[in-house]
Design a protein around this motif. Sequence first.
Motif, mmCIF file in Angstrom:
data_model
loop_
_atom_site.group_PDB
_atom_site.id
_atom_site.type_symbol
_atom_site.label_atom_id
_atom_site.label_comp_id
_atom_site.label_asym_id
_atom_site.label_seq_id
_atom_site.Cartn_x
_atom_site.Cartn_y
_atom_site.Cartn_z
ATOM 1 N N ALA A 37 22.839 28.199 0.220
ATOM 2 C CA ALA A 37 23.136 28.889 2.469
ATOM 3 C C ALA A 37 21.846 30.041 1.871
ATOM 4 C CB ALA A 37 24.289 29.576 2.438
ATOM 5 N N HIS B 151 28.654 36.426 -2.279
ATOM 6 C CA HIS B 151 29.808 35.492 -1.723
ATOM 7 C C HIS B 151 30.583 35.262 -2.512
ATOM 8 C CE1 HIS B 151 29.147 36.613 1.979
ATOM 9 N NE2 HIS B 151 27.950 35.938 2.507
ATOM 10 N N TYR C 264 33.053 29.136 6.375
ATOM 11 C CA TYR C 264 32.087 27.953 7.154
ATOM 12 C C TYR C 264 31.533 29.035 8.346
ATOM 13 C CZ TYR C 264 28.796 25.303 8.743
ATOM 14 O OH TYR C 264 27.655 24.434 9.217
ATOM 15 N N LYS D 195 30.780 33.278 8.186
ATOM 16 C CA LYS D 195 30.013 33.457 7.283
ATOM 17 C C LYS D 195 29.741 34.677 6.381
ATOM 18 C CE LYS D 195 27.514 30.763 9.636
ATOM 19 N NZ LYS D 195 27.325 29.247 9.235
ATOM 20 N N THR D 196 31.257 34.693 6.423
ATOM 21 C CA THR D 196 31.589 35.472 5.106
ATOM 22 C C THR D 196 33.139 34.766 4.285
ATOM 23 O OG1 THR D 196 32.596 37.965 4.871
ATOM 24 C CG2 THR D 196 33.572 36.679 6.816
#
Length: 328
Positions: free
Chosen positions: A17, A171, A231, A234-235
């Motif tokens: 990603a 992440h 998802y 985005k964190t």
Amino acid sequence: VLRTRAVAEEREEQILAPGAQRSASTRGRVVDESLDPWRTPFERDHDRILHSKAFRRLKHKTQVFMNPEGDHFVTRMTHTLQVTQIGGAIARALSLNVPLAEAVCMGHDVGHSPFGHTGEEALSEFVEGEWRHSEQSVRIYEVLEPLNLTFEVLDGIRTHPWKVGEQAATHEGNVVKFADRIAYLAHDAQDAMRAGVLSAADFPGDVVHSFGEPGRQWVATMVQAVIDESYRQKTITMEPALLEQMHTLRSFMFERVYLRAEAETQRRRARQVVRDLVTYYLEHPDDVPASYRHDEADELIQVIDYVAGMTDRFAIRRHDELFRPRLF
């Protein structure tokens, strides 16, 4: 085609990603090393942790129940392996760097003192503020058993407890926060039922309604909630309603299992063992093994390094040797 490090890093560019940590972009190690021909830096870190002495000691360190009678209770090592599986599954689903997440998981608890968080509380009595196993885990791999790990792995280990209140730099490091909590809530609950402390009917109804039956269903539901919401956002996070239920479950476990009144005698004994050992070695610093004596550290730090590194059974045996009256 041989899967070399270069091939692995090229594949990362293709499949990870956008926000994932690339192995080739690591901030590196304190001491520069030549690159391994087969393994990425994070794969290399995972293997170094796996082969370390600190990791091996986890098999004889408490997770929740001290010196349990049965063979199926979770130890700090089995907990670590469960965290690694969960963390790897979340990272894989989100197209993150799985070897990085798994390396952080493998090393996240090596700094735990004997008797788990009870031992941590006892050690905190000797220092300003709070003694934290996460900081000790980093110290182990930087000083006591130096492995020259990458910045990202050490950062994830240091920041993994929620009480630290700091996000990891990656992440993948933040995945470990959730993997750790999911693993210990699910498996500590099973251990509590195995020990007769809880029954399935004791858990809050809303928790059971949200997560299902204790054990496998809990893990699956919480992992899915992290994947789906992370998802979307985005964190690394968790679906809010289920995160609230996870907090409810954690509070319930503290009240009914971790801090239950029936175990206070055992906790008091464990705290006393740790206190006595620290006090003894402060009075007899030459008895601390040379491998724990470092010129840059004062005597208190050297003593805490040694006592914190003990397994439960070694701490009890050493305490008996030093303090139990001898009849003959």
